[in-house]
Scaffold this motif. Structure first.
Motif, PDB file in Angstrom:
ATOM      1  N   ARG A 158       0.877  -1.182   0.000  1.00  0.00           N
ATOM      2  CA  ARG A 158       0.000   0.000   0.000  1.00  0.00           C
ATOM      3  C   ARG A 158       0.914   1.231   0.000  1.00  0.00           C
ATOM      4  NH1 ARG A 158      -4.116   0.462   4.877  1.00  0.00           N
ATOM      5  NH2 ARG A 158      -4.587  -1.684   4.268  1.00  0.00           N
ATOM      6  N   THR A 184       0.224  -3.181   8.515  1.00  0.00           N
ATOM      7  CA  THR A 184      -1.208  -3.106   8.836  1.00  0.00           C
ATOM      8  C   THR A 184      -1.509  -3.560  10.260  1.00  0.00           C
ATOM      9  OG1 THR A 184      -1.369  -5.206   7.704  1.00  0.00           O
ATOM     10  CG2 THR A 184      -2.145  -3.272   6.505  1.00  0.00           C
ATOM     11  N   ASN A 212      -4.608   6.475   5.960  1.00  0.00           N
ATOM     12  CA  ASN A 212      -4.904   5.327   5.102  1.00  0.00           C
ATOM     13  C   ASN A 212      -4.842   4.004   5.865  1.00  0.00           C
ATOM     14  OD1 ASN A 212      -4.924   7.068   2.744  1.00  0.00           O
ATOM     15  ND2 ASN A 212      -2.726   7.216   3.138  1.00  0.00           N
ATOM     16  N   CYS A 236      -2.326   2.796   7.761  1.00  0.00           N
ATOM     17  CA  CYS A 236      -1.015   2.158   7.980  1.00  0.00           C
ATOM     18  C   CYS A 236      -0.520   2.501   9.385  1.00  0.00           C
ATOM     19  CB  CYS A 236       0.013   2.696   6.987  1.00  0.00           C
ATOM     20  SG  CYS A 236      -0.366   2.277   5.288  1.00  0.00           S
TER      21      CYS A 236
END
Ligand code: XMP
Length: 515
Positions: free
Chosen positions: A104, A139, A153, A155
Motif C-alpha cells: 500500500r 497493517t 490510510n 497504515c
C-alpha cells in the motif's frame, strides 16, 4: 580521529535517499551523528554509540529472506541501544516483531492520528501532517509492539517496543524532511528519550582535530595542500596551517579551466588569510591534454591524473614534504564506501583516493563534516563573507561545461558567457540566492544574422539552479527581463554565439553540470 569515538547517533545506511539528511538534522540539534553503510557495520563499532537509527531503503521488507532477517535481528536486538527505525527501518522492525506487511503506497503529505500519547510525540497535536514515501505498509503488529499512531490510510505510522530495558521506535514517515512539520521535534524527543548528549559543537571539533593532528603528525615535516580557492580547500589549508605553520606548502594550480578573473581573486583571498601559495600556471599542459576529448569522464580522469603528476613533481623537489592535505567532506567519504544499490553517476575527481604510487600520508581534516558545517567552520576561522557565499565550482572547472569535443574556442565562450551570467545575477541581487549559475556550450549550431551576414554560430545554454546540497536541484525561475539582459549581452559580446537557451530541468532527472 576515529569517527566512532565521537559517539552520539549511529545512522545505519540501508540505501535510502534521505540518510544524510537524518544525520544532518541530528547534528543541527547538537547531537553528533555518523552514517555507516549497513555492509560495513560491525558489532564492535556499535558499542561506541548511544543510539541507533535505521534509515529508509529502496528494498522491500517482504523480500528479505530468513538469513537477512536474522542478521538484522541480531543487530537491532543485540545492540543493547535505543533504536529508531525510519520508513524501511520502521517496516524492518515491524517484520522482525512478526507484524503484517501489505503493499500500500503513501506518498507526500499525509495526515496521522496519534492513538497513544508517548514522549516521542511531545509537542505534537493529536492529528498532524507528515511526509510519507513508501510502497509497503504495516497493517498490524504482533502483541510485542504498541501502535502509537495510524496514518489516514490505515497504515501503522508509529509504534514502540520495550526490549530488555531498551526502547525501540518505528516511524513510517520521514521526520528528517522539512515537510514533516514537527519532524525535528520528534528527533529531539528521541534524543532525550535515548539520553543522547547534545554537546556537538563545531568550534570544539576544530580545536580537537587540530590538537589530534599536532599529536599524530611529525610537525617537523612539511605538508602540501592543494588550494583551489573554494571553501573546502581553503578551510583545510587554514586548519593545516595551524598544525604545520610555515611548513605548510599551499599549491594553487591553474589548469586553464578557471572562471574569468579567478586566478587573481583566489591569490588575493588566500594572501588575505595569511596563506602565500605556490602558484603553478599549468594552463598549456592541461589544455593540450584535453584538446579534442569528447567524453567528460575521460576529461575528469585526465585532469585528476595531471594534478597528481604536478603534486608529485613538487614533492620530488622537496623531500621534506611527507603529508598531503585534502578537503574531502563527509558525503564523499560515505559515497566512496560500498553502499548497496548506490550507483556512480559521475566521477568527482577528488573522490576515490590517490593512485598507489602516490606515497604521501593523506590528512583530511573535514572528513566528518557536511558542506554547511565546513562553511560554518570557515566563518569561525575568519573567512571573508564573499568567499563563504561563493558558488560551488567543480574541480575539473569549465571542462565539464563543454559538450562534445573539447576546444579552446568553446572553453573561451563558456568562460566569457559564464562571467556575464554571474555578473548579471549580481547586478539584479540574485547571485546569493542561487546555488550555481553558469553557461554551457555544445556542438549544436543555429543560423544567425548579424548585420548583413548570415552565419552559423553556437547555441549557448544558461543554467541557474537552486539546491541545498547539490544532490537534488531545481532550475531557478529567473525573471524574463534578467534572462533577456543575459542573452543580449552574450550575443553582442560573443560573435560566435547566435542563440541562447535556458535549461529548465530539475535534478533528477538531469544533473546540474551537463556532463
Ligand atoms: P552534478 O552535475 O553531479 O553536480 O549534479 C553536483 C555538484 O557537484 C559538482 N560537480 C563536481 N565537483 N568535481 C567536483 O569537484 C567534478 O567532477 C564535479 N562534477 C560535478 C557540481 O558543480 C555540483 O555542484
Amino acid at each position: 580521529m576515529r569517527e566512532e569515538f565521537l559517539g552520539g547517533i549511529l545512522v545505519v545506511d540501508l540505501g535510502g535517499q534521505y540518510t544524510h539528511l537524518i544525520s544532518r538534522r541530528f547534528r543541527e540539534l547538537g547531537a553528533y551523528a555518523s552514517v555507516i553503510p549497513y555492509k560495513s557495520l560491525e558489532k564492535s563499532i556499535l558499542s561506541r554509540f548511544d543510539a541507533l537509527v535505521l534509515s529508509g531503503s529502496p528494498l522491500s521488507v517482504s523480500e528479505l529472506d530468513e538469513a537477512e532477517l536474522s542478521k538484522f535481528s541480531e543487530l537491532v536486538f543485540g545492540s543493547g541501544k535505543p533504536v529508531l527505525g525510519i520508513c524501511f527501518g520502521h517496516q524492518l522492525l515491524a517484520r522482525l516483531l512478526g507484524g503484517s506487511v501489505e503493499r500500500r503506497m503513501e506518498f507526500g503529505r499525509t495526515g496521522v492520528r496519534i492513538l497513544k500519547r508517548d514522549p516521542i510525540f511531545n509537542g505534537w497535536g493529536d492529528f498532524e501532517f507528515v511526509w510519507m514515501s513508501h510502497n509497503e505498509c504495516i497493517t498490524s503488529l504482533s502483541g510485542l509492539g504498541e501502535v502509537l499512531a495510524l496514518s489516514e490510510n490505515g497504515c501503522v505510522a508509529a509504534f514502540k517496543v520495550l526490549h530488555e530495558g531498551n526502547v525501540i521506535y518505528g516511524v513510517q514517515f520521514h521526520p528528517e524532511v522539512k515537510h514533516t512539520v514537527k519532524g525535528s521535534r520528534l528527533l529531539e524527543n528521541f534524543l532525550s528519550i535515548a539520553g543522547v548528549a547534545r554537546n556537538w559543537s563545531l568550534s570544539d571539533y576544530v580545536d580537537r582535530i587540530i590538537k589530534e593532528m599536532i599529536n599524530e603528525v611529525d610537525t617537523s615535516a612539511k605538508a602540501l595542500v592543494a588550494v583551489s580557492g573554494g571553501i573546502d580547500s581553503t578551510v583545510s589549508a587554514l586548519i593545516a596551517k595551524k598544525v604545520f605553520k610555515d611548513r605548510l606548502v599551499a599549491v594553487f594550480v591553474n589548469h586553464g579551466l578557471l572562471r574569468e578573473g579567478e586566478v587573481e581573486e583566489v591569490l588575493s583571498n588566500l594572501r588575505s588569510l595569511g596563506i602565500e601559495p605556490l602558484y603553478v600556471n599549468a594552463e598549456e599542459r592541461f589544455l593540450k591534454l584535453l584538446e579534442g576529448v569528447s567524453d567528460c569522464e575521460e576529461r575528469r580522469k585526465l585532469i585528476g591524473e595531471e594534478f597528481v603528476k604536478i603534486f608529485k613533481e613538487i614533492i620530488e623537489r622537496d623531500p621534506e614534504i611527507k603529508y598531503f592535505v585534502q578537503g574531502t567532506t563527509y558525503p564523499d567519504v560515505i559515497e566512496s564506501g560500498v553502499v548497496s544499490g548506490s550507483s556512480k553517476i559521475k566521477t568527482h575527481h577528488n573522490v576515490g583516493g590517490m593512485p598507489p604510487w602516490f606515497k604521501m600520508r593523506i590528512l583530511e581534516p573535514l572528513r566528518y563534516l557536511y558542506k554547511d558545517e565546513v562553511r560554518e567552520v570557515g566563518r569561525l576561522l575568519g573567512l571573508p563573507e564573499a568567499l563563504l557565499r561563493r558558488h560551488p565550482f567543480p574541480g575539473p572547472g569549465l571542462a565539464v561545461r563543454v559538450i562534445g569535443a573539447f576546444t579552446r574556442e568553446k572553453l573561451e565562450i563558456v568562460r566569457k558567457a559564464s562571467k556575464i551570467v554571474e555578473d548579471t545575477l549580481r547586478e539584479y541581487g540574485l547571485y546569493d540566492s542561487v546555488w550555481q549559475a553558469f553557461a554551457v556550450v555544445g556542438d549544436d549550431m543555429w543560423v544567425g544574422v548579424k548585420g548583413d551576414e548570415r552565419d552559423q554560430g553556437y547555441i549557448l545554454t544558461i543554467r541557474v539552479v537552486e539546491s541545498s546540497d547539490g544532490m537534488t536541484a531545481d532550475w531557478v525561475r529567473i525573471p524574463h527581463e534578467v534572462l533577456d539582459v543575459m542573452s543580449r549581452r552574450i550575443t553582442s559580446s560573443l560573435s560566435r554565439v547566435t542563440a541562447v537557451t535556458y535549461a529548465i530541468t530539475s535534478k533528477p532527472p538531469s544533473t546540474i553540470e551537463p556532463c
